[in-house]
Design a protein around this motif. Sequence first.
Motif, PDB file in Angstrom:
ATOM      1  N   ARG A 296       0.831  -1.200   0.000  1.00  0.00           N
ATOM      2  CA  ARG A 296       0.000   0.000   0.000  1.00  0.00           C
ATOM      3  C   ARG A 296       0.871   1.257   0.000  1.00  0.00           C
ATOM      4  N   MET A 297       1.951   1.236   0.787  1.00  0.00           N
ATOM      5  CA  MET A 297       2.843   2.400   0.833  1.00  0.00           C
ATOM      6  C   MET A 297       3.449   2.676  -0.541  1.00  0.00           C
ATOM      7  N   ILE A 298       3.862   1.620  -1.227  1.00  0.00           N
ATOM      8  CA  ILE A 298       4.478   1.781  -2.546  1.00  0.00           C
ATOM      9  C   ILE A 298       3.461   2.305  -3.545  1.00  0.00           C
ATOM     10  N   VAL A 299       2.269   1.716  -3.570  1.00  0.00           N
ATOM     11  CA  VAL A 299       1.227   2.134  -4.519  1.00  0.00           C
ATOM     12  C   VAL A 299       0.789   3.570  -4.251  1.00  0.00           C
ATOM     13  N   SER A 300       0.582   3.911  -2.986  1.00  0.00           N
ATOM     14  CA  SER A 300       0.102   5.262  -2.662  1.00  0.00           C
ATOM     15  C   SER A 300       1.175   6.329  -2.859  1.00  0.00           C
ATOM     16  N   SER A 301       2.448   5.927  -2.806  1.00  0.00           N
ATOM     17  CA  SER A 301       3.539   6.894  -2.960  1.00  0.00           C
ATOM     18  C   SER A 301       3.635   7.451  -4.379  1.00  0.00           C
ATOM     19  N   ARG A 302       3.101   6.691  -5.347  1.00  0.00           N
ATOM     20  CA  ARG A 302       3.161   7.057  -6.764  1.00  0.00           C
ATOM     21  C   ARG A 302       4.602   7.121  -7.275  1.00  0.00           C
ATOM     22  N   ARG A 303       5.523   6.502  -6.538  1.00  0.00           N
ATOM     23  CA  ARG A 303       6.918   6.457  -6.970  1.00  0.00           C
ATOM     24  C   ARG A 303       7.158   5.199  -7.787  1.00  0.00           C
ATOM     25  N   PHE A 304       8.159   5.252  -8.656  1.00  0.00           N
ATOM     26  CA  PHE A 304       8.527   4.080  -9.444  1.00  0.00           C
ATOM     27  C   PHE A 304       9.386   3.176  -8.583  1.00  0.00           C
TER      28      PHE A 304
ATOM     29  N   VAL B 239      -5.526  -3.246  -3.269  1.00  0.00           N
ATOM     30  CA  VAL B 239      -4.758  -2.074  -2.816  1.00  0.00           C
ATOM     31  C   VAL B 239      -4.915  -0.931  -3.824  1.00  0.00           C
ATOM     32  N   CYS B 240      -4.820  -1.253  -5.112  1.00  0.00           N
ATOM     33  CA  CYS B 240      -4.992  -0.226  -6.149  1.00  0.00           C
ATOM     34  C   CYS B 240      -6.389   0.390  -6.077  1.00  0.00           C
ATOM     35  N   ALA B 241      -7.407  -0.450  -5.870  1.00  0.00           N
ATOM     36  CA  ALA B 241      -8.780   0.049  -5.768  1.00  0.00           C
ATOM     37  C   ALA B 241      -8.935   0.967  -4.552  1.00  0.00           C
ATOM     38  N   ASN B 242      -8.382   0.533  -3.406  1.00  0.00           N
ATOM     39  CA  ASN B 242      -8.483   1.346  -2.186  1.00  0.00           C
ATOM     40  C   ASN B 242      -7.743   2.672  -2.305  1.00  0.00           C
ATOM     41  N   GLU B 243      -6.642   2.659  -3.046  1.00  0.00           N
ATOM     42  CA  GLU B 243      -5.852   3.878  -3.228  1.00  0.00           C
ATOM     43  C   GLU B 243      -6.297   4.677  -4.458  1.00  0.00           C
ATOM     44  N   LYS B 244      -7.371   4.186  -5.097  1.00  0.00           N
ATOM     45  CA  LYS B 244      -7.921   4.838  -6.302  1.00  0.00           C
ATOM     46  C   LYS B 244      -6.857   4.993  -7.394  1.00  0.00           C
TER      47      LYS B 244
END
Length: 199
Positions: A1-9, A29-34
């Motif tokens: 979740r931290m990686i996905v929400s960070s929007r970093r590569f 996780v992608c769905a929850n983080e939109k």
Amino acid sequence: RMIVSSRRFYPMFITGLSGNGKTLMVEQVCANEKRECIRANITRQTDEEDLLGSYRLVNGETVWQNGPVVLAMEAGAILLLDEVDLGDEKLMCLQPVLEGKPIYLKKINKLVTPKDGFNIIATANTKGKGSEDGRFIGTNIMNEAFLERFSITLEQEYPPVKTESKILTNILKSFGLENKDFVDKLTQWAEIIRKAFSD
């Protein structure tokens, strides 16, 4: 979740036994983080055209259609490479993509640069070393240069009994049912089977 929400590569390789929710976890996780998630299912036949794009026949005309990798790069989305260890050396076309660099589409003379937020998550039953015990027929030994482009490898285990009980209880509730005894017996049975298999 931290990686996905960070929007970093930050490319991630998730490995674990079949059916423990690797793919579903990424999608949820992608769905929850939109975050948009574009899934590409990898097989032995998957090649550069399947991943990057190719000319296709549409309404009697030959037109270029982007593959999932290019779609994800241009949208700044999460690219989910599902069952990546079923692929072969043709996946090496993703080397620059796994480095966060632009990729050149020679067939249409176009350079595609990843937008902010683009990332790659791969799932696999093995750690890219193949399967000699017959459990995962068709998995391949993956190129070491390909594997080391992933910033992190996570090994996902089956959830603990308490978490599994909660999952099953919620599923039963979604059908208007409740049966604690059944859930307890099912989770205990699963734990015994997994332990026996492991031993």
